[in-house]
Design an enzyme around this catalytic site. Structure first.
Site, short mmCIF file in Angstrom:
data_model
loop_
_atom_site.label_atom_id
_atom_site.label_comp_id
_atom_site.label_asym_id
_atom_site.label_seq_id
_atom_site.Cartn_x
_atom_site.Cartn_y
_atom_site.Cartn_z
N ASP A 185 63.32 8.08 -2.26
CA ASP A 185 62.55 6.88 -2.52
C ASP A 185 61.11 7.16 -2.15
O ASP A 185 60.82 8.10 -1.41
CB ASP A 185 63.11 5.72 -1.69
CG ASP A 185 62.58 4.37 -2.16
OD1 ASP A 185 62.00 4.29 -3.26
OD2 ASP A 185 62.74 3.40 -1.42
N MET A 228 57.07 9.00 1.51
CA MET A 228 58.19 9.71 0.88
C MET A 228 59.22 10.00 1.98
O MET A 228 58.87 10.41 3.08
CB MET A 228 57.70 11.03 0.28
CG MET A 228 56.58 10.87 -0.73
SD MET A 228 55.81 12.43 -1.19
CE MET A 228 57.16 13.25 -1.99
N ASP A 229 60.50 9.90 1.67
CA ASP A 229 61.58 10.23 2.60
C ASP A 229 61.89 11.73 2.60
O ASP A 229 62.97 12.16 2.18
CB ASP A 229 62.84 9.45 2.28
CG ASP A 229 62.63 7.99 2.52
OD1 ASP A 229 61.95 7.63 3.47
OD2 ASP A 229 63.14 7.20 1.70
N ILE A 230 60.96 12.61 3.00
CA ILE A 230 61.20 14.05 3.08
C ILE A 230 60.53 14.61 4.32
O ILE A 230 59.73 13.95 4.97
CB ILE A 230 60.72 14.79 1.81
CG1 ILE A 230 59.22 14.61 1.61
CG2 ILE A 230 61.48 14.35 0.59
CD1 ILE A 230 58.65 15.42 0.47
N ALA A 287 63.89 12.47 6.62
CA ALA A 287 62.65 12.26 7.36
C ALA A 287 61.64 11.61 6.42
O ALA A 287 61.86 11.50 5.22
CB ALA A 287 62.12 13.58 7.90
#
Length: 186
Positions: A48, A58-60, A2
């Site tokens: 990333d 951020m991809d979290i 996410a």
């Protein structure tokens, strides 16, 4: 996977991370530092990130913790209000008010490890009770007169041991995993 897209603010804290030429937003820097060295399965891997004029990406996930209900595996994923741990006292608290240790409200200072144990005690309380402890709960816990019929005695004792009002009476952070509650769960 996410994406998290926090706004940049004028007072956003930055940190210097070894191996990076520029200062980084503290959430990104601490996440990258937590990902350095040996893999820690309880911390999500930052795949990333990007920097733009008004946000960083951020991809979290947006939550602070992810729990796999099948395996009970927990991952910490949010370092937005984090700080580097030090031995000296902190004079400011920037986290969620419900997680503020009582010594800060009394002395306007706290130490990292006992405050972390307090925060983990609040988190455990919320996870098992499904609400934040109120003043009555905290008073009963401090008198060791708190329990819930649906919780094991070991779980109630773990909460009590984490939520001791006096920091030097709390569980020691490095010894938490040795508590009877963890042995009871096995």
């Amino acid at each position: 996977m996410a994406v998290k897209i926090p706004d940049k603010t004028p007072d956003m804290p930055y940190i210097i991370v070894p191996g990076h030429p520029k200062r980084l937003p503290i959430e990104i820097g601490l996440t990258l530092m937590a990902n350095m060295g040996s893999n820690v399965p309880q911390i999500i891997k930052l795949l990333d990130w990007q920097d733009d004029p008004h946000h960083y990406v951020m991809d979290i996930k947006l939550e602070n913790l992810l729990v796999n209900l099948d395996t009970l595996e927990v991952k910490l994923i949010d370092f937005g209000r984090g700080m580097l741990m030090r031995d000296s006292a902190y004079m400011a608290f920037n986290g969620t008010e419900m997680f503020c240790p009582p010594e800060f409200n009394v002395d306007s200072r706290y130490h990292a490890k006992p405050a972390t144990v307090w925060s983990l005690g609040i988190l455990l309380f919320v996870m098992v009770c499904r609400y934040y402890p109120d003043d009555e709960d905290l008073n009963r816990i401090s008198k060791n007169d708190w329990s819930k019929p649906e919780l094991s005695q070991e779980c109630c004792q773990m909460i009590h041991d984490c939520l001791e009002r006096e920091p030097q009476q709390r569980l020691i952070l490095e010894e938490m995993q040795l508590h009877d509650w963890f042995m009871f769960m096995e």
